[in-house]
Design a protein around this motif. Structure first.
Motif, PDB file in Angstrom:
ATOM      1  N   UNK A  31     -10.898   4.802 -18.101  1.00  0.00           N
ATOM      2  CA  UNK A  31     -11.375   5.244 -16.711  1.00  0.00           C
ATOM      3  C   UNK A  31     -12.394   4.837 -16.363  1.00  0.00           C
ATOM      4  N   UNK A  32     -12.532   4.031 -15.302  1.00  0.00           N
ATOM      5  CA  UNK A  32     -13.897   3.605 -14.665  1.00  0.00           C
ATOM      6  C   UNK A  32     -13.844   4.139 -13.023  1.00  0.00           C
ATOM      7  N   UNK A  33     -15.146   4.124 -12.623  1.00  0.00           N
ATOM      8  CA  UNK A  33     -15.272   4.425 -11.288  1.00  0.00           C
ATOM      9  C   UNK A  33     -14.626   3.451 -10.209  1.00  0.00           C
ATOM     10  N   UNK A  34     -14.140   3.912  -9.272  1.00  0.00           N
ATOM     11  CA  UNK A  34     -13.491   3.046  -8.323  1.00  0.00           C
ATOM     12  C   UNK A  34     -14.270   1.705  -7.835  1.00  0.00           C
ATOM     13  N   UNK A  35     -15.635   1.918  -7.805  1.00  0.00           N
ATOM     14  CA  UNK A  35     -16.668   0.832  -7.203  1.00  0.00           C
ATOM     15  C   UNK A  35     -16.740  -0.106  -8.538  1.00  0.00           C
ATOM     16  N   UNK A  36     -15.953  -0.081  -9.490  1.00  0.00           N
ATOM     17  CA  UNK A  36     -16.329  -0.895 -10.887  1.00  0.00           C
ATOM     18  C   UNK A  36     -14.994  -1.867 -11.068  1.00  0.00           C
ATOM     19  N   UNK A  37     -15.255  -2.869 -11.858  1.00  0.00           N
ATOM     20  CA  UNK A  37     -14.059  -3.815 -12.071  1.00  0.00           C
ATOM     21  C   UNK A  37     -13.155  -3.139 -12.925  1.00  0.00           C
ATOM     22  N   UNK A  38     -11.899  -3.203 -12.599  1.00  0.00           N
ATOM     23  CA  UNK A  38     -10.677  -2.469 -13.344  1.00  0.00           C
ATOM     24  C   UNK A  38      -9.427  -3.402 -13.315  1.00  0.00           C
ATOM     25  N   UNK A  39      -8.579  -3.279 -14.430  1.00  0.00           N
ATOM     26  CA  UNK A  39      -7.408  -4.090 -14.610  1.00  0.00           C
ATOM     27  C   UNK A  39      -6.363  -3.536 -13.533  1.00  0.00           C
ATOM     28  N   UNK A  40      -6.377  -2.178 -13.169  1.00  0.00           N
ATOM     29  CA  UNK A  40      -5.488  -1.739 -12.481  1.00  0.00           C
ATOM     30  C   UNK A  40      -6.108  -0.494 -11.405  1.00  0.00           C
ATOM     31  N   UNK A  41      -5.821  -0.423 -10.178  1.00  0.00           N
ATOM     32  CA  UNK A  41      -6.284   0.609  -9.250  1.00  0.00           C
ATOM     33  C   UNK A  41      -5.404   1.349  -8.569  1.00  0.00           C
ATOM     34  N   UNK A  42      -5.442   2.554  -8.635  1.00  0.00           N
ATOM     35  CA  UNK A  42      -4.284   3.565  -8.023  1.00  0.00           C
ATOM     36  C   UNK A  42      -5.021   4.038  -6.680  1.00  0.00           C
ATOM     37  N   UNK A  43      -4.228   4.101  -5.469  1.00  0.00           N
ATOM     38  CA  UNK A  43      -4.794   4.518  -4.322  1.00  0.00           C
ATOM     39  C   UNK A  43      -3.658   5.795  -3.950  1.00  0.00           C
ATOM     40  N   UNK A  44      -4.178   7.088  -4.125  1.00  0.00           N
ATOM     41  CA  UNK A  44      -3.418   8.040  -3.777  1.00  0.00           C
ATOM     42  C   UNK A  44      -3.470   8.569  -2.099  1.00  0.00           C
ATOM     43  N   UNK A  45      -2.608   8.078  -1.549  1.00  0.00           N
ATOM     44  CA  UNK A  45      -2.721   7.880   0.017  1.00  0.00           C
ATOM     45  C   UNK A  45      -2.437   9.030   0.867  1.00  0.00           C
ATOM     46  N   UNK A  46      -3.193   9.013   2.162  1.00  0.00           N
ATOM     47  CA  UNK A  46      -2.950  10.210   3.038  1.00  0.00           C
ATOM     48  C   UNK A  46      -2.218   9.288   4.293  1.00  0.00           C
ATOM     49  N   UNK A  47      -1.656   9.970   4.845  1.00  0.00           N
ATOM     50  CA  UNK A  47      -1.280   9.533   6.184  1.00  0.00           C
ATOM     51  C   UNK A  47      -1.094  10.512   7.628  1.00  0.00           C
ATOM     52  N   UNK A  48      -2.208  11.591   7.450  1.00  0.00           N
ATOM     53  CA  UNK A  48      -2.050  12.318   8.630  1.00  0.00           C
ATOM     54  C   UNK A  48      -2.539  11.631   9.820  1.00  0.00           C
ATOM     55  N   UNK A  49      -3.224  10.705  10.052  1.00  0.00           N
ATOM     56  CA  UNK A  49      -3.666   9.822  11.076  1.00  0.00           C
ATOM     57  C   UNK A  49      -3.594   8.417  10.719  1.00  0.00           C
ATOM     58  N   UNK A  50      -3.546   7.811  11.853  1.00  0.00           N
ATOM     59  CA  UNK A  50      -3.390   6.206  11.574  1.00  0.00           C
ATOM     60  C   UNK A  50      -4.676   5.643  11.146  1.00  0.00           C
ATOM     61  N   UNK A  51      -5.915   6.430  11.139  1.00  0.00           N
ATOM     62  CA  UNK A  51      -7.010   5.980  10.410  1.00  0.00           C
ATOM     63  C   UNK A  51      -7.122   6.246   8.893  1.00  0.00           C
ATOM     64  N   UNK A  52      -6.150   7.140   8.551  1.00  0.00           N
ATOM     65  CA  UNK A  52      -5.872   7.207   7.201  1.00  0.00           C
ATOM     66  C   UNK A  52      -5.132   6.187   6.499  1.00  0.00           C
ATOM     67  N   UNK A  53      -4.313   5.552   7.187  1.00  0.00           N
ATOM     68  CA  UNK A  53      -3.479   4.335   6.875  1.00  0.00           C
ATOM     69  C   UNK A  53      -4.466   3.342   6.768  1.00  0.00           C
ATOM     70  N   UNK A  54      -5.027   3.119   7.831  1.00  0.00           N
ATOM     71  CA  UNK A  54      -6.119   1.858   7.639  1.00  0.00           C
ATOM     72  C   UNK A  54      -7.108   2.007   6.647  1.00  0.00           C
ATOM     73  N   UNK A  55      -7.644   3.140   6.372  1.00  0.00           N
ATOM     74  CA  UNK A  55      -8.387   3.610   5.226  1.00  0.00           C
ATOM     75  C   UNK A  55      -7.666   2.911   3.932  1.00  0.00           C
ATOM     76  N   UNK A  56      -6.554   3.277   3.711  1.00  0.00           N
ATOM     77  CA  UNK A  56      -6.017   2.825   2.487  1.00  0.00           C
ATOM     78  C   UNK A  56      -5.660   1.409   2.584  1.00  0.00           C
TER      79      UNK A  56
END
Length: 426
Positions: A31-56
């Motif tokens: 497990x590594x920090x999201x700002x580090x190099x990784x083989x796989x990244x998982x984004x657990x998304x929100x969709x409460x606003x269009x801004x949340x979609x854009x952030x993902x």
């Protein structure tokens, strides 16, 4: 294989990510920090606003720059309501909706490629309500007791993403609380999408659950997440003044102080109910921290309607505001309403409320000076040697100078000064 997780949105999402993180560790991933190099990244998304979609989407691009060969999965609410939009993005390898988000690790392998979509059975499944407590990466344990929502607020798309309210059986929750306490957790956060809906499908209620929790002679202190103004029965109000294991901290969704705007939002309470319940809480324990959600610039919010919100806030008891600038969410009833507010007006009103919040919050922090508080130590400060960060039972962020501190340790302190948005306690 290195894997990183990123969470957007609510505390319920954080609980899901925590379970994924712990399961990935159990399976042997690094497990590594999201700002580090990784083989796989998982984004657990929100969709409460269009801004949340854009952030993902922005996060997807960021990860692809970090490692162009990485596998990227988007799971959760955004994946549930906008499958086609995400599938059209070439940099995404997996799209899993709310019902099957916890299966993402089954699809990520060293060589696994190809887009998989799961978005059915959201209204029936309870598979994303963890039935056992696996631990936590943090000093406090979060237990997700409920998911989904039975309401249809005009600004909200979450019922489409998560379905109707579903509850975890009381005996499973009580077992998780016991397990967390045995593992050394002195505080448990009970969380969900709409907490007061807990038990509607099981012929019980949140208050019946809490009765069983507090009936046990020993256990962790308990913190509950957001409630609406009308969701404070007498039992809960009485506990505020008598039950030491109930954290004196509540988050209340006001959204607007204008009854007309509340009706347009399809909220089922009045502004006066908010004023009344905050007064009742304050009468039972004036040290209770009350956070409040407010949406600024909802369609139809004229200057006069905004002033109604300001007056309601001036005449009620609370500690801090969470101010949300309204942004149109496609697929909601609000999309069809007239009277949209110009973004510059929304920005001005939001700034006014944030400044109002800062003044009230500083008053609340100052009121705590000289009072005894139990602080859970969370982590050492990155900037101050020998200082630990933590939170009091009434959710005040603290600095504590302590030798040989341990994460999850509870220390009995006295608040002696404020600094920014924290207090010093020893």
């Amino acid at each position: 294989m290195k894997i990183a997780f990123k969470t957007f949105g609510c505390k319920a999402n954080s609980v899901d990510t925590d379970n994924l993180f712990l399961e990935a560790r159990r399976r042997g991933y690094e497990l590594v920090n999201e700002d580090q190099w990784a083989d796989a990244y998982v984004i657990n998304s929100c969709t409460v606003t269009s801004h949340a979609d854009r952030d993902a989407r922005f996060q997807v691009n960021k990860y692809k720059r970090q490692n162009p060969k990485a596998l990227i999965g988007v799971i959760g609410c955004y994946a549930q309501v906008a499958k086609e939009e995400l599938l059209a993005l070439r940099d995404i390898d997996f799209v899993l909706g709310t019902a099957n988000k916890l299966s993402i690790l089954d699809h990520i392998t060293e060589t696994g490629l190809g887009k998989k979509v799961e978005r059915d059975q959201v209204r029936a499944t309870t598979g994303f309500l963890p039935e056992t407590f696996r631990g936590s990466r943090y000093a406090r344990a979060s237990i997700k007791i409920q998911d989904g929502c039975n309401f249809s607020c005009s600004f909200c798309i979450i019922p489409q993403a998560r379905g109707r309210s579903r509850s975890l059986a009381p005996e499973l929750i009580l077992k998780q609380i016991d397990d967390a306490y045995e593992q050394g957790f002195e505080e448990v956060i009970l969380t969900g999408i709409h907490m007061a809906h807990y038990g509607w499908d099981l012929n019980t209620s949140l208050w019946d659950l809490l009765k069983q929790v507090f009936a046990k002679p020993k256990g962790p202190r308990v913190r509950i997440s957001t409630l609406d103004p009308f969701e404070f029965p007498d039992e809960l109000l009485n506990w505020i003044g008598t039950e030491k294991r109930l954290c004196p901290h509540f988050h209340i969704a006001l959204q607007s102080g204008s009854d007309e705007i509340l009706k347009r939002m399809r909220r089922i309470y009045t502004a006066q109910e908010f004023v009344d319940v905050t007064r009742k809480i304050n009468e039972r324990n004036a040290d209770t921290f009350i956070g409040v959600d407010v949406i600024v610039g909802f369609p139809g919010e004229t200057d006069e309607k905004f002033e109604e919100t300001v007056r309601v806030l001036e005449n009620s008891s609370w500690s801090k505001l969470h101010v949300f600038s309204f942004s149109l969410r496609a697929g909601t009833k609000a999309e069809t309403l007239d009277g949209h507010v110009h973004p510059s007006v929304i920005a001005k009103r939001s700034l006014f409320l944030r400044e109002m919040s800062n003044r009230r919050y500083q008053q609340f922090l100052s009121s705590q000076i000289g009072k005894q508080r139990d602080v859970i130590l969370e982590r050492p400060s990155d900037k101050l040697e020998g200082v630990w960060l933590g939170h009091t039972e009434n959710y005040i962020p603290t600095y504590s100078r302590i030798e040989n501190g341990i994460t999850k340790q509870v220390i009995h302190t006295k608040v002696y000064r404020t600094e920014g948005e924290r207090v010093w306690a020893h």
